[in-house]
Every structure is written in structure tokens, then in C-alpha cells.
Design a protein around this motif. Sequence first.
Motif, mmCIF file in Angstrom:
data_model
loop_
_atom_site.group_PDB
_atom_site.id
_atom_site.type_symbol
_atom_site.label_atom_id
_atom_site.label_comp_id
_atom_site.label_asym_id
_atom_site.label_seq_id
_atom_site.Cartn_x
_atom_site.Cartn_y
_atom_site.Cartn_z
ATOM 1 N N LEU A 193 -46.318 -3.389 9.383
ATOM 2 C CA LEU A 193 -47.300 -4.472 9.357
ATOM 3 C C LEU A 193 -46.681 -5.705 10.006
ATOM 4 O O LEU A 193 -45.459 -5.866 9.990
ATOM 5 C CB LEU A 193 -47.742 -4.795 7.926
ATOM 6 C CG LEU A 193 -48.497 -3.713 7.178
ATOM 7 C CD1 LEU A 193 -48.790 -4.163 5.752
ATOM 8 C CD2 LEU A 193 -49.780 -3.336 7.880
ATOM 9 N N PHE A 194 -47.532 -6.601 10.541
ATOM 10 C CA PHE A 194 -47.046 -7.734 11.312
ATOM 11 C C PHE A 194 -47.719 -9.035 10.879
ATOM 12 O O PHE A 194 -48.945 -9.155 10.994
ATOM 13 C CB PHE A 194 -47.324 -7.499 12.801
ATOM 14 C CG PHE A 194 -46.774 -6.196 13.288
ATOM 15 C CD1 PHE A 194 -45.478 -6.110 13.741
ATOM 16 C CD2 PHE A 194 -47.557 -5.048 13.270
ATOM 17 C CE1 PHE A 194 -44.961 -4.905 14.179
ATOM 18 C CE2 PHE A 194 -47.051 -3.837 13.710
ATOM 19 C CZ PHE A 194 -45.745 -3.769 14.165
ATOM 20 N N PRO A 195 -46.943 -10.014 10.400
ATOM 21 C CA PRO A 195 -47.529 -11.321 10.064
ATOM 22 C C PRO A 195 -48.064 -12.002 11.326
ATOM 23 O O PRO A 195 -47.622 -11.711 12.426
ATOM 24 C CB PRO A 195 -46.349 -12.116 9.510
ATOM 25 C CG PRO A 195 -45.298 -11.112 9.200
ATOM 26 C CD PRO A 195 -45.527 -9.955 10.116
ATOM 27 N N GLN B 279 -44.044 -4.634 5.940
ATOM 28 C CA GLN B 279 -43.714 -5.661 6.927
ATOM 29 C C GLN B 279 -42.240 -5.574 7.308
ATOM 30 O O GLN B 279 -41.887 -5.646 8.481
ATOM 31 C CB GLN B 279 -43.984 -7.063 6.376
ATOM 32 C CG GLN B 279 -45.404 -7.474 6.408
ATOM 33 C CD GLN B 279 -45.620 -8.860 5.842
ATOM 34 O OE1 GLN B 279 -46.724 -9.325 5.881
ATOM 35 N NE2 GLN B 279 -44.634 -9.523 5.309
ATOM 36 N N LYS B 280 -41.379 -5.404 6.308
ATOM 37 C CA LYS B 280 -39.937 -5.369 6.562
ATOM 38 C C LYS B 280 -39.544 -4.186 7.441
ATOM 39 O O LYS B 280 -38.626 -4.299 8.241
ATOM 40 C CB LYS B 280 -39.156 -5.311 5.249
ATOM 41 C CG LYS B 280 -39.149 -6.610 4.500
ATOM 42 C CD LYS B 280 -38.343 -6.489 3.229
ATOM 43 C CE LYS B 280 -38.398 -7.768 2.429
ATOM 44 N NZ LYS B 280 -37.684 -7.653 1.161
ATOM 45 N N TYR C 22 -55.802 -7.674 11.252
ATOM 46 C CA TYR C 22 -54.922 -8.319 12.225
ATOM 47 C C TYR C 22 -53.441 -8.117 11.903
ATOM 48 O O TYR C 22 -52.601 -8.278 12.779
ATOM 49 C CB TYR C 22 -55.231 -9.806 12.336
ATOM 50 C CG TYR C 22 -56.500 -10.086 13.107
ATOM 51 C CD1 TYR C 22 -56.775 -9.424 14.300
ATOM 52 C CD2 TYR C 22 -57.427 -11.007 12.651
ATOM 53 C CE1 TYR C 22 -57.931 -9.663 15.006
ATOM 54 C CE2 TYR C 22 -58.589 -11.261 13.359
ATOM 55 C CZ TYR C 22 -58.834 -10.587 14.533
ATOM 56 O OH TYR C 22 -59.983 -10.822 15.236
ATOM 57 N N MET C 23 -53.121 -7.754 10.673
ATOM 58 C CA MET C 23 -51.731 -7.475 10.324
ATOM 59 C C MET C 23 -51.299 -6.086 10.810
ATOM 60 O O MET C 23 -50.136 -5.727 10.720
ATOM 61 C CB MET C 23 -51.528 -7.587 8.816
ATOM 62 C CG MET C 23 -51.705 -9.001 8.306
ATOM 63 S SD MET C 23 -51.496 -9.134 6.529
ATOM 64 C CE MET C 23 -49.715 -9.114 6.447
ATOM 65 N N SER C 24 -52.221 -5.328 11.367
ATOM 66 C CA SER C 24 -51.929 -3.970 11.820
ATOM 67 C C SER C 24 -51.158 -3.924 13.130
ATOM 68 O O SER C 24 -50.569 -2.904 13.454
ATOM 69 C CB SER C 24 -53.223 -3.170 11.983
ATOM 70 O OG SER C 24 -53.913 -3.102 10.770
ATOM 71 N N TYR C 25 -51.187 -4.974 13.888
ATOM 72 C CA TYR C 25 -50.498 -4.974 15.182
ATOM 73 C C TYR C 25 -50.024 -6.397 15.489
ATOM 74 O O TYR C 25 -50.623 -7.364 15.025
ATOM 75 C CB TYR C 25 -51.409 -4.442 16.288
ATOM 76 C CG TYR C 25 -52.695 -5.209 16.460
ATOM 77 C CD1 TYR C 25 -52.793 -6.226 17.407
ATOM 78 C CD2 TYR C 25 -53.811 -4.928 15.681
ATOM 79 C CE1 TYR C 25 -53.958 -6.941 17.565
ATOM 80 C CE2 TYR C 25 -54.982 -5.634 15.845
ATOM 81 C CZ TYR C 25 -55.051 -6.644 16.779
ATOM 82 O OH TYR C 25 -56.215 -7.352 16.926
#
Length: 174
Positions: free
Chosen positions: A164-166, A159-160, A74-77
Motif C-alpha cells: 500500500l502507498f500513502p 504499507q511497510k 488511491y492507496m493501492s498504487y
Amino acid sequence: MKRAVLVIVVLNVLAIINLLVWATSSTIQQGCIAKLENGKQLNLYEKCSIYSMHVAIFSVGQFVSREAATQQFYMSYPHGKKIFKTTILKNLKLGRVGLRYTPKNLRVACALNGWYVKERTVNGHPMKYVHDICKYNYIHDDTIILGFHFNEGLLTYLQKVGWLFPYEFEYQST
């Protein structure tokens, strides 16, 4: 046609070899961490290699900890809140989850380490739950699971830079 298949096979073999080198060598990952701490950016090869570890965690991780692998996927998008119904909270005490990574508790430790088990009442019955934002906090040291290294600081970097997406998640006991 045969040449195209051969090229695809060779590229896949090289990608797997690269992944194994990155996942078993803390030296390469620590080199990237040092580069970031010195204010430098990672190049495309390094970013892709780190991302391949992310992909390996959510694909191969399905055999170790389905919950943690799903979180990783789920952090992929980018997307909103995810609800997980689970029985693994029933045996956990209220408070911070801090389990050692052992073969017996690997599934729970991978999914919930670092989060907090809370309790609320639903229809007059107490229910345990975990609610938080799934993201990588910067950690300098490697996490080692089953002999494979991954440095969460590198995943924080992805993420930065927007790879990747929190997301918000909640585990609810069933």
C-alpha cells in the motif's frame, strides 16, 4: 471450458468466504498483530487476506462512504496529491474531526475522522479545507464498522512491505 469456469467460480467463492472470516473475526487479526509485535513477518496467505480486506473497503465501501472508499483505492498504487471537492466540510467545526460511527454520519466519519478541518481565505472568502497525508498510522485496536472488523495495524504493515502507498490529499469545501 466448463471446467475452467467452475474452477474460477470455486476460487471466487473461497476468496469471499476467506474475506468474510477475516473481516468478522478479530481473533485472526489479533493473532497477526501479535506475530508482528513479536518481530515475525506475515506469510503470503496472511498478506493476501489483509489485502483482500483493503480491496473490500474500497469496493463495498462505495455504498457506505464514497470518500473513504476512494481514499482507500488511491492507496493501492503510488501517485501524488489528490484534490477532493466536497460539501461535507460545511457543517464541520474547525479542529480535529472525531465523529462517532453512526448510520447518519458514517460517510463523513469514515472519510475524515482523525484529520483536521482548517480555514483559509480564497478570493476574500473563508474556505474550509483538510490537507494531510493519507496513510495508516499504527493502531492496535480493531475498527468496527457495520459489524466488520479491520485492524489498521495490519494495513500499516502492508504499507511497510510496499503493498500500500500513502499519498497527499486535500479536501476543499465547495
